[in-house]
Design a protein around this motif. Structure first.
Motif, PDB file in Angstrom:
ATOM      1  N   SER A 171       6.191 -71.010   7.660  1.00  0.00           N
ATOM      2  CA  SER A 171       5.331 -72.028   6.693  1.00  0.00           C
ATOM      3  C   SER A 171       6.130 -73.501   6.927  1.00  0.00           C
ATOM      4  CB  SER A 171       5.265 -71.402   5.243  1.00  0.00           C
ATOM      5  OG  SER A 171       4.882 -72.441   4.369  1.00  0.00           O
ATOM      6  N   HIS A 172       5.420 -74.409   6.829  1.00  0.00           N
ATOM      7  CA  HIS A 172       5.855 -75.697   6.930  1.00  0.00           C
ATOM      8  C   HIS A 172       6.773 -76.049   5.739  1.00  0.00           C
ATOM      9  CE1 HIS A 172       5.884 -80.235   6.577  1.00  0.00           C
ATOM     10  NE2 HIS A 172       5.749 -80.118   8.012  1.00  0.00           N
ATOM     11  N   GLY A 173       6.476 -75.483   4.719  1.00  0.00           N
ATOM     12  CA  GLY A 173       6.943 -75.831   3.421  1.00  0.00           C
ATOM     13  C   GLY A 173       8.270 -75.041   3.431  1.00  0.00           C
ATOM     14  N   ASP A 174       8.477 -74.159   4.262  1.00  0.00           N
ATOM     15  CA  ASP A 174       9.780 -73.197   4.128  1.00  0.00           C
ATOM     16  C   ASP A 174      10.873 -73.653   5.020  1.00  0.00           C
ATOM     17  OD1 ASP A 174       8.822 -71.585   1.909  1.00  0.00           O
ATOM     18  OD2 ASP A 174       7.795 -70.102   3.294  1.00  0.00           O
ATOM     19  N   LEU A 175      10.390 -74.366   6.035  1.00  0.00           N
ATOM     20  CA  LEU A 175      11.179 -74.790   7.307  1.00  0.00           C
ATOM     21  C   LEU A 175      12.123 -76.388   7.165  1.00  0.00           C
ATOM     22  CD1 LEU A 175       8.940 -73.346   9.769  1.00  0.00           C
ATOM     23  CD2 LEU A 175      10.873 -72.404   9.147  1.00  0.00           C
ATOM     24  N   ASP A 176      13.365 -76.283   7.514  1.00  0.00           N
ATOM     25  CA  ASP A 176      13.808 -77.898   7.280  1.00  0.00           C
ATOM     26  C   ASP A 176      13.328 -78.540   8.393  1.00  0.00           C
ATOM     27  OD1 ASP A 176      15.207 -76.949   9.802  1.00  0.00           O
ATOM     28  OD2 ASP A 176      17.057 -76.289   8.649  1.00  0.00           O
ATOM     29  N   THR A 177      13.861 -80.005   8.250  1.00  0.00           N
ATOM     30  CA  THR A 177      13.457 -80.913   9.248  1.00  0.00           C
ATOM     31  C   THR A 177      13.859 -80.719  10.909  1.00  0.00           C
ATOM     32  OG1 THR A 177      15.097 -82.334   8.542  1.00  0.00           O
ATOM     33  CG2 THR A 177      13.439 -82.586   7.474  1.00  0.00           C
ATOM     34  N   ARG A 178      14.953 -80.133  10.771  1.00  0.00           N
ATOM     35  CA  ARG A 178      15.521 -79.875  12.181  1.00  0.00           C
ATOM     36  C   ARG A 178      14.674 -79.045  13.028  1.00  0.00           C
ATOM     37  NH1 ARG A 178      21.181 -76.854  13.057  1.00  0.00           N
ATOM     38  NH2 ARG A 178      19.869 -75.157  12.107  1.00  0.00           N
ATOM     39  N   PHE A 179      14.118 -77.689  12.216  1.00  0.00           N
ATOM     40  CA  PHE A 179      13.445 -76.799  12.640  1.00  0.00           C
ATOM     41  C   PHE A 179      12.037 -77.450  13.097  1.00  0.00           C
ATOM     42  CE2 PHE A 179      10.482 -73.411  13.540  1.00  0.00           C
ATOM     43  CZ  PHE A 179      11.284 -72.515  13.843  1.00  0.00           C
ATOM     44  N   LEU A 180      11.625 -78.172  12.090  1.00  0.00           N
ATOM     45  CA  LEU A 180      10.160 -78.857  12.544  1.00  0.00           C
ATOM     46  C   LEU A 180      10.121 -79.940  13.524  1.00  0.00           C
ATOM     47  CD1 LEU A 180       9.193 -79.054   8.776  1.00  0.00           C
ATOM     48  CD2 LEU A 180       7.997 -77.318  10.291  1.00  0.00           C
ATOM     49  N   ALA A 181      11.198 -80.472  13.828  1.00  0.00           N
ATOM     50  CA  ALA A 181      11.445 -81.393  14.886  1.00  0.00           C
ATOM     51  C   ALA A 181      11.213 -80.839  16.223  1.00  0.00           C
ATOM     52  CB  ALA A 181      12.802 -82.236  14.670  1.00  0.00           C
ATOM     53  N   ASP A 182      11.616 -79.687  16.336  1.00  0.00           N
ATOM     54  CA  ASP A 182      11.437 -78.975  17.713  1.00  0.00           C
ATOM     55  C   ASP A 182      11.078 -77.477  17.430  1.00  0.00           C
ATOM     56  OD1 ASP A 182      11.167 -78.215  20.314  1.00  0.00           O
ATOM     57  OD2 ASP A 182      12.773 -79.421  20.735  1.00  0.00           O
ATOM     58  N   PRO A 183      10.099 -76.996  16.952  1.00  0.00           N
ATOM     59  CA  PRO A 183       9.890 -75.672  16.590  1.00  0.00           C
ATOM     60  C   PRO A 183      10.094 -74.557  17.831  1.00  0.00           C
ATOM     61  CG  PRO A 183       8.013 -77.012  15.785  1.00  0.00           C
ATOM     62  CD  PRO A 183       8.885 -77.710  16.751  1.00  0.00           C
ATOM     63  N   LEU A 184       9.588 -75.000  18.872  1.00  0.00           N
ATOM     64  CA  LEU A 184      10.003 -74.154  19.890  1.00  0.00           C
ATOM     65  C   LEU A 184      11.248 -73.906  20.356  1.00  0.00           C
ATOM     66  CD1 LEU A 184       7.895 -72.495  21.700  1.00  0.00           C
ATOM     67  CD2 LEU A 184       7.946 -74.387  23.444  1.00  0.00           C
ATOM     68  N   ALA A 185      11.936 -74.956  20.507  1.00  0.00           N
ATOM     69  CA  ALA A 185      13.383 -74.983  20.752  1.00  0.00           C
ATOM     70  C   ALA A 185      14.130 -73.890  19.684  1.00  0.00           C
ATOM     71  CB  ALA A 185      14.023 -76.108  21.069  1.00  0.00           C
ATOM     72  N   GLU A 186      13.799 -74.140  18.420  1.00  0.00           N
ATOM     73  CA  GLU A 186      14.746 -73.585  17.184  1.00  0.00           C
ATOM     74  C   GLU A 186      14.067 -72.389  17.432  1.00  0.00           C
ATOM     75  OE1 GLU A 186      16.926 -74.929  15.418  1.00  0.00           O
ATOM     76  OE2 GLU A 186      16.901 -76.449  16.508  1.00  0.00           O
ATOM     77  N   SER A 187      12.862 -71.922  17.609  1.00  0.00           N
ATOM     78  CA  SER A 187      12.243 -70.374  17.515  1.00  0.00           C
ATOM     79  C   SER A 187      13.090 -69.865  18.903  1.00  0.00           C
ATOM     80  CB  SER A 187      10.890 -70.403  17.940  1.00  0.00           C
ATOM     81  OG  SER A 187      10.440 -70.976  16.562  1.00  0.00           O
ATOM     82  N   ARG A 188      13.260 -70.257  20.062  1.00  0.00           N
ATOM     83  CA  ARG A 188      13.995 -69.673  21.146  1.00  0.00           C
ATOM     84  C   ARG A 188      15.460 -69.090  20.801  1.00  0.00           C
ATOM     85  NH1 ARG A 188      12.234 -70.342  26.387  1.00  0.00           N
ATOM     86  NH2 ARG A 188      10.475 -71.811  26.515  1.00  0.00           N
ATOM     87  N   LYS A 189      15.948 -69.922  19.876  1.00  0.00           N
ATOM     88  CA  LYS A 189      17.246 -69.552  19.270  1.00  0.00           C
ATOM     89  C   LYS A 189      17.127 -67.996  18.696  1.00  0.00           C
ATOM     90  CE  LYS A 189      19.060 -74.075  18.640  1.00  0.00           C
ATOM     91  NZ  LYS A 189      19.672 -75.102  17.799  1.00  0.00           N
ATOM     92  N   LEU A 190      16.367 -67.920  18.140  1.00  0.00           N
ATOM     93  CA  LEU A 190      16.019 -66.663  17.173  1.00  0.00           C
ATOM     94  C   LEU A 190      15.362 -65.645  17.891  1.00  0.00           C
ATOM     95  CD1 LEU A 190      13.790 -68.316  14.148  1.00  0.00           C
ATOM     96  CD2 LEU A 190      16.328 -67.912  14.404  1.00  0.00           C
ATOM     97  N   ALA A 191      14.515 -65.983  18.830  1.00  0.00           N
ATOM     98  CA  ALA A 191      13.797 -64.878  19.545  1.00  0.00           C
ATOM     99  C   ALA A 191      14.067 -64.565  20.989  1.00  0.00           C
ATOM    100  CB  ALA A 191      12.296 -65.106  19.670  1.00  0.00           C
ATOM    101  N   GLY A 192      14.839 -65.613  21.715  1.00  0.00           N
ATOM    102  CA  GLY A 192      15.434 -65.397  22.985  1.00  0.00           C
ATOM    103  C   GLY A 192      14.161 -65.509  23.948  1.00  0.00           C
ATOM    104  N   ASP A 193      14.600 -64.972  25.208  1.00  0.00           N
ATOM    105  CA  ASP A 193      13.361 -65.026  26.332  1.00  0.00           C
ATOM    106  C   ASP A 193      12.195 -64.451  25.933  1.00  0.00           C
ATOM    107  OD1 ASP A 193      15.215 -66.658  27.716  1.00  0.00           O
ATOM    108  OD2 ASP A 193      15.881 -65.094  28.811  1.00  0.00           O
ATOM    109  N   VAL A 194      12.081 -63.394  25.002  1.00  0.00           N
ATOM    110  CA  VAL A 194      10.951 -62.699  24.935  1.00  0.00           C
ATOM    111  C   VAL A 194       9.866 -63.553  23.933  1.00  0.00           C
ATOM    112  CG1 VAL A 194      11.374 -61.731  22.406  1.00  0.00           C
ATOM    113  CG2 VAL A 194      10.098 -60.674  23.879  1.00  0.00           C
TER     114      VAL A 194
END
Length: 293
Positions: A171-194
């Motif tokens: 949810s946009h309201g639950d995420l900080d500005t750094r995550f929202l600035a580049d959701p894909l890059a930040e999500s890769r840190k969580l999920a990896g190559d999958v």
């Protein structure tokens, strides 16, 4: 239909209707608490069962009489409660403060939480898995399961490498500005190559999805009266999981999920009832794909 496994929680929601919106220092009037079945896992599982899927719920409840009541209700809705485990202590209870505009504030009163990763998830056949849990380190378990079927998971917890899944939702309201600035890059840190997609919801404005191939999709929410926002995110996740489990691509899944979420906020309750699910599925037939910015 599909076999879907939901990993999440089961709760008793005790709902108080407020006469005004919450604000610091206020003295508000409220109705006596009204009890209803809730919890993110239960909300999502019931909606998916109403859509005709074979749904199993991996969750924990306590050893109190409340657990028996909630499990019996889930079973009546067609959810497989076989994977639910009991742990010593009380079942999860939450206080839901609902203001006149339909916005809710949730206060957890008790929590039933497993101390170990639920390895039984690996024994359950599934076409898709939905995960809404931040109580354990699930990284190893999810990595094994993601090799077998698609997994949709809530972005929390925000710890690198802890969510090796194909689709992340936040949810946009639950995420900080750094995550929202580049959701894909930040999500890769969580999920990896999958990782394949990250989906960000924007409440009444709809949702957007970012694909690893550079795709960016948007779906606008329909204009509906806001009655009760409880479980809106769970309904959105149910709609997305429903679509992906049936093999639809994200261009079809995202607008469908938005309509599930919108249907929920226009109705009272913690989850979408059977008639609401059937209505949104009928309305979705023939709808167009989301817009590409």
């Amino acid at each position: 239909m599909a076999r879907i496994v939901v990993l999440g929680n089961i709760a008793r929601d005790e709902v108080i209707h407020l006469d005004h919106r919450l604000r610091e220092g206020a003295h508000l009037q409220g109705t006596p608490p009204a009890a209803r079945l809730g919890g993110g896992g239960a909300n999502t599982a019931i909606a998916l069962a109403h859509a005709g899927h074979e749904v199993s719920l991996v969750a924990a409840v306590g050893t109190d009489p409340l657990a028996d009541e909630l499990l019996a209700e889930l079973s009546r809705y067609g959810v497989d409660i076989g994977p639910v485990t009991r742990i010593s202590g009380p079942t999860t209870r939450s206080l839901v403060l609902l203001d006149p505009e339909g916005e809710r504030t949730i206060v957890n009163l008790t929590r039933a939480r497993e101390s170990r990763s639920p390895r039984r998830l690996l024994d359950l056949g599934a076409d898709c898995v939905y995960v809404r849990s931040n109580g354990q380190n699930l990284a190893g378990l999810l990595r094994e399961k993601a090799a077998l079927c698609p997994i949709v998971a809530q972005i929390r917890p925000l710890e690198e490498g802890h969510l090796p899944v194909q689709i992340l939702i936040g949810s946009h309201g639950d995420l900080d500005t750094r995550f929202l600035a580049d959701p894909l890059a930040e999500s890769r840190k969580l999920a990896g190559d999958v990782l394949r997609w990250v989906v960000i919801t924007h409440g009444g404005e709809g949702a957007e999805a970012f694909g690893i191939g550079g795709e960016r999709l948007r779906a606008t929410a329909p204009d509906v009266p806001v009655v009760d926002t409880t479980g809106a995110g769970d309904s959105f996740a149910a709609g997305l999981t429903h679509a992906l489990a049936l093999g639809l691509d994200m261009t079809q899944a995202l607008p469908l999920a938005v309509r599930w979420g919108a249907a929920k906020v226009s109705r009272m309750g913690s989850f979408l009832d059977r008639d609401a699910v059937r209505e949104v599925l009928r309305e979705s037939t023939g709808r167009s794909s989301p817009n590409r910015p």
